[in-house]
Write a protein that holds these residues in place. Structure first.
Motif, PDB file in Angstrom:
ATOM      1  N   MET A   1       0.695  -1.209   0.167  1.00 41.58           N
ATOM      2  CA  MET A   1       0.022   0.123  -0.085  1.00 41.58           C
ATOM      3  C   MET A   1       0.907   1.087   0.080  1.00 41.58           C
ATOM      4  O   MET A   1       1.465   1.396   0.980  1.00 41.58           O
ATOM      5  CB  MET A   1      -0.815   0.072   1.199  1.00 41.58           C
ATOM      6  CG  MET A   1      -1.818   1.070   1.365  1.00 41.58           C
ATOM      7  SD  MET A   1      -3.151   0.848   2.626  1.00 41.58           S
ATOM      8  CE  MET A   1      -3.714  -0.682   2.526  1.00 41.58           C
TER       9      MET A   1
ATOM     10  N   ASN B   1       0.311   4.752  -0.187  1.00 40.73           N
ATOM     11  CA  ASN B   1      -0.493   5.871  -0.053  1.00 40.73           C
ATOM     12  C   ASN B   1       0.749   6.991   0.131  1.00 40.73           C
ATOM     13  O   ASN B   1       0.076   8.056  -0.129  1.00 40.73           O
ATOM     14  CB  ASN B   1      -1.431   5.742   1.238  1.00 40.73           C
ATOM     15  CG  ASN B   1      -2.590   4.644   0.936  1.00 40.73           C
ATOM     16  OD1 ASN B   1      -2.400   4.101   0.129  1.00 40.73           O
ATOM     17  ND2 ASN B   1      -3.177   4.408   2.176  1.00 40.73           N
ATOM     18  N   TYR B   2       1.734   6.787   0.876  1.00 41.16           N
ATOM     19  CA  TYR B   2       2.484   7.973   0.889  1.00 41.16           C
ATOM     20  C   TYR B   2       3.104   8.463  -0.361  1.00 41.16           C
ATOM     21  O   TYR B   2       3.601   9.589  -0.383  1.00 41.16           O
ATOM     22  CB  TYR B   2       3.914   7.555   1.805  1.00 41.16           C
ATOM     23  CG  TYR B   2       4.522   6.181   0.922  1.00 41.16           C
ATOM     24  CD1 TYR B   2       5.420   6.633  -0.130  1.00 41.16           C
ATOM     25  CD2 TYR B   2       4.320   5.129   1.328  1.00 41.16           C
ATOM     26  CE1 TYR B   2       6.313   5.692  -0.867  1.00 41.16           C
ATOM     27  CE2 TYR B   2       5.115   4.179   0.701  1.00 41.16           C
ATOM     28  CZ  TYR B   2       5.970   4.294  -0.417  1.00 41.16           C
ATOM     29  OH  TYR B   2       6.447   3.334  -0.927  1.00 41.16           O
TER      30      TYR B   2
ATOM     31  N   ALA C   1       1.372   9.905  -2.465  1.00 44.22           N
ATOM     32  CA  ALA C   1       0.352  11.134  -2.572  1.00 44.22           C
ATOM     33  C   ALA C   1       1.179  12.205  -2.094  1.00 44.22           C
ATOM     34  O   ALA C   1       0.700  13.407  -2.327  1.00 44.22           O
ATOM     35  CB  ALA C   1      -0.843  11.090  -1.959  1.00 44.22           C
TER      36      ALA C   1
ATOM     37  N   HIS D   1      -3.504   6.047   7.256  1.00 41.77           N
ATOM     38  CA  HIS D   1      -3.009   5.057   6.537  1.00 41.77           C
ATOM     39  C   HIS D   1      -1.971   5.920   5.406  1.00 41.77           C
ATOM     40  O   HIS D   1      -1.900   5.398   4.143  1.00 41.77           O
ATOM     41  CB  HIS D   1      -3.998   4.254   5.684  1.00 41.77           C
ATOM     42  CG  HIS D   1      -4.237   2.860   6.351  1.00 41.77           C
ATOM     43  ND1 HIS D   1      -3.634   1.747   6.316  1.00 41.77           N
ATOM     44  CD2 HIS D   1      -4.983   2.919   7.504  1.00 41.77           C
ATOM     45  CE1 HIS D   1      -4.185   0.916   7.372  1.00 41.77           C
ATOM     46  NE2 HIS D   1      -5.057   1.256   7.827  1.00 41.77           N
ATOM     47  N   CYS D   2      -1.240   6.906   5.819  1.00 45.83           N
ATOM     48  CA  CYS D   2      -0.547   7.636   5.026  1.00 45.83           C
ATOM     49  C   CYS D   2       0.437   8.445   5.784  1.00 45.83           C
ATOM     50  O   CYS D   2       0.107   9.169   6.761  1.00 45.83           O
ATOM     51  CB  CYS D   2      -1.350   8.819   4.007  1.00 45.83           C
ATOM     52  SG  CYS D   2      -0.411   9.534   2.749  1.00 45.83           S
TER      53      CYS D   2
ATOM     54  N   GLY E   1       0.907   2.046   5.171  1.00 44.00           N
ATOM     55  CA  GLY E   1       0.981   3.154   3.939  1.00 44.00           C
ATOM     56  C   GLY E   1       2.074   4.415   4.423  1.00 44.00           C
ATOM     57  O   GLY E   1       1.839   5.392   3.911  1.00 44.00           O
TER      58      GLY E   1
END
Length: 269
Positions: free
Chosen positions: A1, A3-4, A6, A140-141, A184
């Protein structure tokens, strides 16, 4: 995952930087401010922090915050994190830059000073990282960047205590990366050679070290730029300058030769 990823675009993202009243931390603050981030700078010297925050605002017009935080005091760290949570919001990027060193033989070292170094360089970083990572896990980021040192990988004489703290930062970061990946959150460790900052005002009691290694001394502004570019990437480690990557591999493959060169050729302390 991932998400980072972004966070590659830092516009309106909240970035917390420790040890940001001068040197590398200050330059990192300016780099993220130029990219439109909401910058939070922390250190013990609030007057200097306010000046840095003011400059950050001038770069992009975004509000910047100066918060006094003593990395050797767990209560101070917890209170600062709670203040940020209540008054600013969630932290998207944490850059653990605060730290200090002292070039001195291990057998002559003041162990109270050694304990203080571990409290700032290692334990304070761990306390802050845990608080912030728990918040990032809810989203989650997130991105966590820990500023370690090549001294944590290739130790030289008169750096035993400092090298031990930075080796701890590297080990912690490598395990933390694996633990947080599924949440994430990215963890990047920075291992650099000497940087021209006020760090050496305390570390080098002779005042001559930077001059002796001037051919490899790094510009803090350029280092900061490279560090900020890693945000949102898949990079796990940043080694600066680049030729230290070869030194790192060579030291692992030929440790006896590495010890000889480190002691007799590269030791400038």
């Amino acid at each position: 995952m991932n998400n980072y990823k972004a966070l590659k675009n830092l516009e309106n993202k909240v970035v917390l930087i420790t040890g940001a009243s001068s040197g590398l931390g200050e330059q990192i603050a300016y780099q993220v401010a130029k990219r439109g981030a909401i910058v939070i700078v922390t250190a013990r010297n609030l007057d200097k922090l306010k000046m840095v925050a003011k400059s950050c605002t001038e770069f992009h017009g975004k509000k910047a915050y100066a918060i006094r935080m003593d990395m050797s005091n767990p209560d101070d760290i917890e209170n600062a994190v709670e203040t940020i949570k209540q008054c600013i919001g969630k932290i998207d990027v944490l850059i653990n830059n605060a730290g200090f060193g002292l070039m001195q033989n291990a057998i002559d070292f003041d162990m109270q000073q050694a304990e203080a170094m571990f409290r700032v360089n290692v334990l304070g970083m761990m306390y802050l990282t845990q608080y912030v990572a728990l918040q990032m896990a809810e989203e989650h980021c997130g991105v966590i960047i820990n500023i370690a040192s090549m001294a944590g990988k290739i130790a030289t004489p008169k750096s035993a205590i400092y090298s031990a703290t930075k080796a701890a930062v590297i080990g912690y970061s490598n395990a933390l990366r694996l633990e947080l990946k599924k949440l994430g959150i990215s963890v990047i460790v920075v291992n650099s050679g000497p940087i021209r900052t006020n760090f050496f005002n305390t570390a080098d009691q002779t005042g001559n070290y930077l001059e002796k290694v001037k051919k490899i001394v790094l510009n803090p502004e350029l280092v900061a730029e490279k560090i900020v570019k890693t945000i949102g990437s898949n990079k796990r480690e940043l080694i600066l300058p680049g030729f230290f990557k070869v030194a790192d591999i060579g030291y692992a493959l030929f440790p006896k030769l590495g010890d000889f060169l480190t002691e007799n050729v590269f030791n400038k302390k």
